[in-house]
Design a protein around this motif. Structure first.
Motif, PDB file in Angstrom:
ATOM      1  N   TYR A 124       0.836  -1.208   0.000  1.00 47.87           N
ATOM      2  CA  TYR A 124       0.000   0.000   0.000  1.00 47.87           C
ATOM      3  C   TYR A 124       0.868   1.255   0.000  1.00 47.87           C
ATOM      4  O   TYR A 124       0.559   2.226  -0.700  1.00 47.87           O
ATOM      5  CB  TYR A 124      -0.915   0.001   1.212  1.00 47.87           C
ATOM      6  CG  TYR A 124      -1.758   1.252   1.318  1.00 47.87           C
ATOM      7  CD1 TYR A 124      -2.732   1.541   0.366  1.00 47.87           C
ATOM      8  CD2 TYR A 124      -1.557   2.158   2.359  1.00 47.87           C
ATOM      9  CE1 TYR A 124      -3.490   2.695   0.452  1.00 47.87           C
ATOM     10  CE2 TYR A 124      -2.315   3.313   2.451  1.00 47.87           C
ATOM     11  CZ  TYR A 124      -3.277   3.570   1.498  1.00 47.87           C
ATOM     12  OH  TYR A 124      -4.026   4.722   1.571  1.00 47.87           O
ATOM     13  N   ALA A 184     -12.755   0.976  -3.002  1.00 46.68           N
ATOM     14  CA  ALA A 184     -13.382   1.361  -4.267  1.00 46.68           C
ATOM     15  C   ALA A 184     -13.446   2.879  -4.384  1.00 46.68           C
ATOM     16  O   ALA A 184     -13.270   3.444  -5.475  1.00 46.68           O
ATOM     17  CB  ALA A 184     -14.780   0.762  -4.362  1.00 46.68           C
ATOM     18  N   ILE A 187      -9.881   4.200  -5.174  1.00 42.37           N
ATOM     19  CA  ILE A 187      -9.537   3.933  -6.580  1.00 42.37           C
ATOM     20  C   ILE A 187     -10.215   4.948  -7.501  1.00 42.37           C
ATOM     21  O   ILE A 187      -9.587   5.518  -8.409  1.00 42.37           O
ATOM     22  CB  ILE A 187      -9.936   2.500  -6.960  1.00 42.37           C
ATOM     23  CG1 ILE A 187      -9.070   1.494  -6.200  1.00 42.37           C
ATOM     24  CG2 ILE A 187      -9.805   2.274  -8.465  1.00 42.37           C
ATOM     25  CD1 ILE A 187      -9.538   0.060  -6.329  1.00 42.37           C
ATOM     26  N   LEU A 284      -3.465   2.483  -9.280  1.00 44.47           N
ATOM     27  CA  LEU A 284      -4.796   1.889  -9.234  1.00 44.47           C
ATOM     28  C   LEU A 284      -4.776   0.376  -9.031  1.00 44.47           C
ATOM     29  O   LEU A 284      -5.505  -0.139  -8.169  1.00 44.47           O
ATOM     30  CB  LEU A 284      -5.574   2.249 -10.506  1.00 44.47           C
ATOM     31  CG  LEU A 284      -5.826   3.747 -10.737  1.00 44.47           C
ATOM     32  CD1 LEU A 284      -6.688   3.951 -11.971  1.00 44.47           C
ATOM     33  CD2 LEU A 284      -6.479   4.381  -9.522  1.00 44.47           C
ATOM     34  N   PRO A 285      -3.968  -0.392  -9.779  1.00 45.17           N
ATOM     35  CA  PRO A 285      -3.957  -1.839  -9.532  1.00 45.17           C
ATOM     36  C   PRO A 285      -3.417  -2.192  -8.149  1.00 45.17           C
ATOM     37  O   PRO A 285      -3.829  -3.201  -7.558  1.00 45.17           O
ATOM     38  CB  PRO A 285      -3.058  -2.392 -10.647  1.00 45.17           C
ATOM     39  CG  PRO A 285      -2.270  -1.232 -11.147  1.00 45.17           C
ATOM     40  CD  PRO A 285      -3.147  -0.035 -10.970  1.00 45.17           C
ATOM     41  N   ALA A 288      -6.281  -1.675  -5.806  1.00 46.08           N
ATOM     42  CA  ALA A 288      -7.269  -2.741  -6.012  1.00 46.08           C
ATOM     43  C   ALA A 288      -6.825  -4.019  -5.303  1.00 46.08           C
ATOM     44  O   ALA A 288      -7.641  -4.714  -4.674  1.00 46.08           O
ATOM     45  CB  ALA A 288      -7.455  -2.996  -7.508  1.00 46.08           C
ATOM     46  N   TRP A 289      -5.533  -4.335  -5.383  1.00 47.40           N
ATOM     47  CA  TRP A 289      -5.003  -5.540  -4.715  1.00 47.40           C
ATOM     48  C   TRP A 289      -5.160  -5.431  -3.199  1.00 47.40           C
ATOM     49  O   TRP A 289      -5.602  -6.370  -2.536  1.00 47.40           O
ATOM     50  CB  TRP A 289      -3.537  -5.718  -5.085  1.00 47.40           C
ATOM     51  CG  TRP A 289      -2.931  -6.980  -4.549  1.00 47.40           C
ATOM     52  CD1 TRP A 289      -2.897  -8.203  -5.147  1.00 47.40           C
ATOM     53  CD2 TRP A 289      -2.284  -7.142  -3.268  1.00 47.40           C
ATOM     54  NE1 TRP A 289      -2.261  -9.118  -4.334  1.00 47.40           N
ATOM     55  CE2 TRP A 289      -1.874  -8.491  -3.176  1.00 47.40           C
ATOM     56  CE3 TRP A 289      -2.008  -6.281  -2.217  1.00 47.40           C
ATOM     57  CZ2 TRP A 289      -1.208  -8.985  -2.063  1.00 47.40           C
ATOM     58  CZ3 TRP A 289      -1.348  -6.769  -1.099  1.00 47.40           C
ATOM     59  CH2 TRP A 289      -0.950  -8.105  -1.028  1.00 47.40           C
ATOM     60  N   GLY A 291      -7.240  -3.459  -1.577  1.00 48.62           N
ATOM     61  CA  GLY A 291      -8.652  -3.386  -1.238  1.00 48.62           C
ATOM     62  C   GLY A 291      -9.322  -4.738  -1.141  1.00 48.62           C
ATOM     63  O   GLY A 291     -10.293  -4.911  -0.396  1.00 48.62           O
ATOM     64  N   ARG A 292      -8.818  -5.725  -1.882  1.00 45.74           N
ATOM     65  CA  ARG A 292      -9.399  -7.062  -1.822  1.00 45.74           C
ATOM     66  C   ARG A 292      -9.040  -7.775  -0.518  1.00 45.74           C
ATOM     67  O   ARG A 292      -9.636  -8.798  -0.186  1.00 45.74           O
ATOM     68  CB  ARG A 292      -8.925  -7.895  -3.017  1.00 45.74           C
ATOM     69  CG  ARG A 292      -9.569  -7.496  -4.330  1.00 45.74           C
ATOM     70  CD  ARG A 292      -9.360  -8.572  -5.387  1.00 45.74           C
ATOM     71  NE  ARG A 292      -7.950  -8.735  -5.715  1.00 45.74           N
ATOM     72  CZ  ARG A 292      -7.331  -8.097  -6.691  1.00 45.74           C
ATOM     73  NH1 ARG A 292      -8.005  -7.217  -7.431  1.00 45.74           N
ATOM     74  NH2 ARG A 292      -6.043  -8.310  -6.939  1.00 45.74           N
TER      75      ARG A 292
END
Length: 301
Positions: A124, A184, A187, A284-285, A288-289, A291-292
């Motif tokens: 992060y 989300a 992002i 962004l990716p 996203a990683w 955030g999961r």
């Protein structure tokens, strides 16, 4: 600043103020994170702080402007700022008296046995560093608006006021949204804030104004949501170290990015835009990683 009479002493005081900011920001963020759950969420706690911070950032310079407009010098104008400074110190002392151990506000502290920073934290931090590197400082934006004659000189400060108003107002709303929807929101905001560069550096008066507002929205993200996301990633007992390392890495990335942007500006404006957009979109990716795997309230997804 009210007592200084030459630029070297003024410059030294500015550097000293920046050092003070670097020292106080990590423990401040830790205390905000401890209060986050009781306040309704990490995003809300950091967002409320950012809104109040920008409130002061707007009215402090306005107070000085009023003093200068009334014919007072810079000595008197800076001296007026002693009033909010004394109030601030008084509130800090009251908070210290009421909450001597901010960590006690945690209703469900993390496992005290956790001694290492999780891999998610470092990933992060890498993503946040990309966003920081691609975010131009307002002085460069102001320089460009003046040099390119996009706006009259007196409008540059107005553009900044608009940016600060958007930053403060947006922080309150976005903090709530982050607590509800998680990464989300971050992002989406990182995607939107990347638009500031083409709007500011290539736009006309109105598109530059929109770009300044988006830049202000991005500042709200930098000062509220991005640090708020750190809190649930680490143990309560390692949070101070986490915020210290995060602030150091984040600030270093901002410094390096600002230096690169400055060099590129002398080369060509389109290269500045490309660097800013690519750096921010590259995060962004990463977000996203992360955030999961983590929700803003600290639960593993």
């Amino acid at each position: 600043m009210a007592l200084t009479s030459n630029w070297p002493s003024a410059a030294a005081l500015i550097v000293l103020e920046r050092i003070g900011k670097a020292i106080r920001n990590p423990p401040r963020d830790v205390m905000l994170s401890h209060a986050g759950k009781q306040a309704g969420g990490y995003g809300w706690a950091f967002g409320l702080h950012e809104a109040l911070d920008q409130f002061g950032a707007m009215f402090g310079p306005l107070a000085m402007a009023v003093m200068l407009a009334q014919g007072h010098g810079y000595t008197q104008a800076f001296a007026v700022l002693l009033i909010p400074a004394v109030i601030n110190l008084s509130l800090v002392l009251i908070a210290r008296w009421l909450y001597p151990k901010p960590e006690d506000m945690e209703t469900n502290p993390s496992n005290p046995g956790t001694t290492r920073m999780p891999r998610t934290f470092w990933i992060y931090l890498f993503g946040a560093a990309l966003v920081a590197a691609g975010f131009a400082d307002y002085p460069l934006i102001a320089f460009h608006l003046s040099r390119a004659e996009v706006v009259p000189g007196n409008w540059i400060a107005i553009f900044y006021s608009v940016a600060m108003a958007v930053s403060g107002t947006g922080s309150l709303i976005l903090g709530r949204l982050f607590d509800r929807f998680g990464f989300a929101v971050l992002i989406l905001l990182a995607l939107v804030s990347a638009l500031f560069a083409p709007l500011v550096f290539l736009g006309s008066f109105w598109s530059a104004l929109l770009g300044a507002a988006i830049w202000g929205l991005g500042m709200g993200v930098h000062e509220s949501i991005i640090p708020a996301a750190v809190a649930p990633m680490v143990s309560v007992h390692r949070r101070a170290s986490a915020f210290g390392m995060f602030t150091a890495g984040y600030s270093f990335a901002w410094f390096i990015g600002s230096a690169i942007i400055g060099v590129l500006y002398d080369f060509s404006v389109p290269s500045v835009i490309a660097f800013c957009v690519v750096a921010q979109l590259s995060a962004l990716p990463v977000f996203a990683w992360v955030g999961r795997r983590h929700s803003p309230r600290g639960t593993v997804a």
